[in-house]
Design a protein around this motif. Structure first.
Motif, short mmCIF file in Angstrom:
data_model
loop_
_atom_site.label_atom_id
_atom_site.label_comp_id
_atom_site.label_asym_id
_atom_site.label_seq_id
_atom_site.Cartn_x
_atom_site.Cartn_y
_atom_site.Cartn_z
N VAL A 21 2.16 -5.20 29.89
CA VAL A 21 1.47 -6.49 29.85
C VAL A 21 0.71 -6.69 28.54
O VAL A 21 0.63 -7.80 28.01
CB VAL A 21 0.52 -6.63 31.06
CG1 VAL A 21 -0.22 -7.94 31.03
CG2 VAL A 21 1.29 -6.47 32.35
N GLU A 22 0.16 -5.64 28.00
CA GLU A 22 -0.66 -5.73 26.79
C GLU A 22 0.15 -5.59 25.50
O GLU A 22 -0.43 -5.57 24.42
CB GLU A 22 -1.75 -4.64 26.82
CG GLU A 22 -2.69 -4.76 27.99
CD GLU A 22 -3.56 -6.00 27.93
OE1 GLU A 22 -3.96 -6.40 26.83
OE2 GLU A 22 -3.83 -6.57 28.99
N LEU A 23 1.46 -5.51 25.59
CA LEU A 23 2.30 -5.36 24.40
C LEU A 23 2.37 -6.69 23.66
O LEU A 23 2.89 -7.67 24.17
CB LEU A 23 3.71 -4.91 24.80
CG LEU A 23 4.70 -4.70 23.68
CD1 LEU A 23 4.23 -3.60 22.73
CD2 LEU A 23 6.05 -4.34 24.26
N ASN A 24 1.84 -6.73 22.44
CA ASN A 24 1.81 -7.97 21.69
C ASN A 24 2.53 -7.91 20.35
O ASN A 24 2.66 -8.93 19.69
CB ASN A 24 0.35 -8.41 21.44
CG ASN A 24 -0.27 -8.94 22.71
OD1 ASN A 24 0.36 -9.69 23.44
ND2 ASN A 24 -1.49 -8.54 22.98
N TYR A 25 3.00 -6.74 19.96
CA TYR A 25 3.62 -6.61 18.65
C TYR A 25 4.66 -5.49 18.70
O TYR A 25 4.33 -4.37 19.09
CB TYR A 25 2.54 -6.29 17.62
CG TYR A 25 2.96 -6.47 16.18
CD1 TYR A 25 2.91 -7.72 15.59
CD2 TYR A 25 3.38 -5.39 15.44
CE1 TYR A 25 3.28 -7.88 14.27
CE2 TYR A 25 3.75 -5.54 14.12
CZ TYR A 25 3.70 -6.79 13.53
OH TYR A 25 4.07 -6.96 12.22
N MET A 26 5.90 -5.81 18.34
CA MET A 26 6.97 -4.81 18.32
C MET A 26 7.73 -4.91 17.03
O MET A 26 8.02 -6.01 16.55
CB MET A 26 7.95 -5.04 19.47
CG MET A 26 7.50 -4.54 20.79
SD MET A 26 8.84 -4.51 21.97
CE MET A 26 9.66 -3.03 21.48
N ILE A 27 8.09 -3.75 16.49
CA ILE A 27 8.97 -3.70 15.32
C ILE A 27 10.22 -2.96 15.75
O ILE A 27 10.15 -1.81 16.19
CB ILE A 27 8.27 -2.99 14.14
CG1 ILE A 27 6.95 -3.65 13.81
CG2 ILE A 27 9.19 -3.00 12.93
CD1 ILE A 27 6.11 -2.90 12.80
N LEU A 28 11.36 -3.63 15.65
CA LEU A 28 12.63 -3.09 16.09
C LEU A 28 13.62 -3.08 14.93
O LEU A 28 13.43 -3.78 13.94
CB LEU A 28 13.20 -3.94 17.23
CG LEU A 28 12.38 -4.06 18.49
CD1 LEU A 28 12.91 -5.16 19.37
CD2 LEU A 28 12.39 -2.75 19.24
N PRO A 29 14.73 -2.31 15.06
CA PRO A 29 15.80 -2.45 14.07
C PRO A 29 16.34 -3.88 14.09
O PRO A 29 16.28 -4.56 15.12
CB PRO A 29 16.85 -1.45 14.54
CG PRO A 29 16.11 -0.47 15.39
CD PRO A 29 14.99 -1.23 16.01
N GLN A 30 16.88 -4.33 12.99
CA GLN A 30 17.29 -5.72 12.81
C GLN A 30 18.29 -6.20 13.86
O GLN A 30 18.21 -7.33 14.33
CB GLN A 30 17.91 -5.88 11.42
CG GLN A 30 18.42 -7.27 11.13
CD GLN A 30 19.08 -7.36 9.76
OE1 GLN A 30 19.00 -6.42 8.99
NE2 GLN A 30 19.70 -8.47 9.48
N ASP A 31 19.23 -5.35 14.27
CA ASP A 31 20.28 -5.79 15.18
C ASP A 31 19.91 -5.67 16.66
O ASP A 31 20.73 -5.95 17.53
CB ASP A 31 21.58 -5.02 14.90
CG ASP A 31 21.37 -3.52 14.82
OD1 ASP A 31 20.23 -3.10 14.59
OD2 ASP A 31 22.36 -2.78 15.00
#
Length: 134
Positions: A21-31
């Motif tokens: 619920v508190e997840l506000n920012y994610m960095i993922l691989p482009q695809d």
């Protein structure tokens, strides 16, 4: 914040981040698509080899109206990217929150405890002759 940008991920299950619920920012691989889809995030952008998912949206109230996803007498709450959770309002319980009043704790657990005690006593009396002393 979760940074998975340097991980060799091929795909992510939709239910992986259920309850975050508190997840506000994610960095993922482009695809890799943001969990819950792009519509579950306020801002999705691709920078070089990374996809950034920012600002998790409330899946209960996207239109500004009451949620039609939960039954009557229940409250909707966000439950991670793309997920929502329905819980019964005060003084309601049971299937689809249709029963009004408190849960009948004594009527359910009283007979259950009594039966357990009687069966335990019966087994102790009938089986103790088979037990050997030390």
């Amino acid at each position: 914040m979760i940074d998975l940008s340097l991980n060799p991920i091929v795909n992510i299950s939709n239910s992986t981040f259920q309850g975050f619920v508190e997840l506000n920012y994610m960095i993922l691989p482009q695809d890799i698509v943001c969990p819950g889809g792009n519509s579950s995030w306020e801002k999705v952008e691709v920078n070089g080899t990374n996809r950034i998912c920012e600002g998790q949206k409330d899946m209960c109230n996207q239109t500004g109206q009451l949620s039609i996803n939960c039954p009557e007498n229940s409250l909707c709450a966000p439950y991670g990217p793309g997920f929502f959770e329905c819980s019964c309002a005060d003084n309601y319980h049971g299937y689809k929150c249709l029963r009004e009043g408190e849960f009948p704790t004594l009527q359910v657990f009283g007979p259950l405890g009594g039966c357990t005690f009687v069966i335990t006593l019966l087994l102790w009396v009938t089986q103790r002759r088979k037990a050997k002393s030390l």
